[in-house]
Design a protein around this motif. Structure first.
Motif, PDB file in Angstrom:
ATOM      1  N   PHE A 102      57.674  63.510  55.184  1.00 55.77           N
ATOM      2  CA  PHE A 102      58.058  62.287  54.487  1.00 55.77           C
ATOM      3  C   PHE A 102      58.629  62.598  53.110  1.00 55.77           C
ATOM      4  O   PHE A 102      58.271  63.602  52.478  1.00 55.77           O
ATOM      5  N   LEU A 103      59.484  61.706  52.628  1.00 55.28           N
ATOM      6  CA  LEU A 103      59.919  61.741  51.247  1.00 55.28           C
ATOM      7  C   LEU A 103      58.796  61.188  50.374  1.00 55.28           C
ATOM      8  O   LEU A 103      57.936  60.429  50.856  1.00 55.28           O
ATOM      9  N   ASP A 104      58.789  61.561  49.090  1.00 53.26           N
ATOM     10  CA  ASP A 104      57.740  61.042  48.208  1.00 53.26           C
ATOM     11  C   ASP A 104      58.099  59.683  47.610  1.00 53.26           C
ATOM     12  O   ASP A 104      57.420  59.180  46.711  1.00 53.26           O
ATOM     13  N   THR A 105      59.151  59.064  48.133  1.00 60.95           N
ATOM     14  CA  THR A 105      59.560  57.739  47.672  1.00 60.95           C
ATOM     15  C   THR A 105      58.442  56.727  47.923  1.00 60.95           C
ATOM     16  O   THR A 105      57.991  56.577  49.061  1.00 60.95           O
ATOM     17  N   PRO A 106      57.983  56.022  46.901  1.00 65.69           N
ATOM     18  CA  PRO A 106      56.886  55.059  47.100  1.00 65.69           C
ATOM     19  C   PRO A 106      57.296  53.899  48.014  1.00 65.69           C
ATOM     20  O   PRO A 106      58.482  53.550  48.094  1.00 65.69           O
ATOM     21  N   VAL A 107      56.314  53.339  48.683  1.00 60.66           N
ATOM     22  CA  VAL A 107      56.499  52.117  49.466  1.00 60.66           C
ATOM     23  C   VAL A 107      55.688  51.026  48.774  1.00 60.66           C
ATOM     24  O   VAL A 107      54.513  51.231  48.456  1.00 60.66           O
ATOM     25  N   GLU A 108      56.302  49.897  48.517  1.00 64.24           N
ATOM     26  CA  GLU A 108      55.603  48.819  47.818  1.00 64.24           C
ATOM     27  C   GLU A 108      54.374  48.377  48.604  1.00 64.24           C
ATOM     28  O   GLU A 108      54.440  48.190  49.824  1.00 64.24           O
ATOM     29  N   VAL A 109      53.265  48.209  47.899  1.00 67.84           N
ATOM     30  CA  VAL A 109      52.033  47.767  48.553  1.00 67.84           C
ATOM     31  C   VAL A 109      52.237  46.409  49.208  1.00 67.84           C
ATOM     32  O   VAL A 109      51.655  46.115  50.264  1.00 67.84           O
ATOM     33  N   ALA A 110      53.061  45.567  48.610  1.00 65.12           N
ATOM     34  CA  ALA A 110      53.330  44.255  49.203  1.00 65.12           C
ATOM     35  C   ALA A 110      53.950  44.394  50.585  1.00 65.12           C
ATOM     36  O   ALA A 110      53.650  43.613  51.501  1.00 65.12           O
ATOM     37  N   VAL A 111      54.800  45.403  50.767  1.00 65.75           N
ATOM     38  CA  VAL A 111      55.411  45.655  52.077  1.00 65.75           C
ATOM     39  C   VAL A 111      54.353  46.142  53.060  1.00 65.75           C
ATOM     40  O   VAL A 111      54.278  45.682  54.210  1.00 65.75           O
TER      41      VAL A 111
END
Length: 221
Positions: free
Chosen positions: A16-25
């Motif tokens: 995986f990339l270390d790009t964050p995923v919004e908790v809301a998503v």
């Protein structure tokens, strides 16, 4: 995206990339997946979302456990102790295919152990779900967990995200239980790493095969 497209696109991503995923998503996907079927509408799943500082703490804790060679009593046996063919062969073949993409030969046991340890770093994913169930529930309710998780992972595909279901976390139920604050009556099932796929990761070149329909499909008219 059509449902069939999502089904065909879904696979276990191990880079995986270390790009964050919004908790809301992540929360939206978890809540939408609760429309999965369950016998008697019991809805036996309990789900934790782990991200941010909590994710960093769990990764650090597991790094320490692994460095010290610490083990725990597994929550359950991931595979039957006597796995016969064709199931044994399928498990062996997908493992060899994965390590082939990684360039780790069968006799490099240390290399394979190091790679397996990357499970406990969520393969670099920035977030994860953990799924647990009350200990009093039986096999039908465990099947409900599978339906919930498949629904969750298909929704992730539709959202442009990748996932990897990880039963390996059942090997460290105490560590995960403490991190999540699970009550004693709750049993850990698995984790699911989630994030954006690193298309350059060698492991992600793997496309697992499926048995021919005539091996498992019967039509009765």
């Amino acid at each position: 995206m059509q449902v069939e497209q999502a089904v065909r696109a879904r696979r276990s991503v191990r880079g995986f990339l270390d790009t964050p995923v919004e908790v809301a998503v992540l929360r939206r996907l978890a809540e939408a997946a609760a429309r999965a079927p369950s016998g008697g509408n019991l809805q036996p799943w309990h789900v934790h979302i782990v991200a941010g500082a909590a994710m960093a703490r769990l990764k650090a804790t597991m790094a320490e456990r692994l460095a010290r060679g610490e083990t725990e009593t597994p929550a359950y046996a991931v595979y039957p102790p006597a796995l016969d063919d064709p199931y044994r062969a399928r498990r062996f073949d997908v493992g060899e295919a994965l390590y082939g993409h990684l360039g780790i030969p069968r006799d490099d046991r240390a290399g394979r152990r190091r790679w397996f340890a990357d499970n406990y770093r969520f393969f670099g994913a920035p977030a994860a779900y953990f799924c647990s169930i009350d200990r009093g529930m039986g096999p039908p309710q465990w099947s409900d967990l599978g339906m919930y998780l498949q629904t969750l992972m298909l929704l992730a595909v539709d959202a442009g995200l990748a996932t990897c279901p990880q039963e390996c976390w059942a090997i460290y139920p105490d560590t995960v239980g403490q991190a999540l604050g699970l009550p004693a009556e709750r049993m850990l099932f698995c984790g699911v790493a989630i994030g954006f796929e690193d298309a350059a990761a060698p492991a992600n070149a793997l496309r697992s095969t499926r048995a021919a329909p005539d091996r498992w499909l019967t039509v009765v008219e």
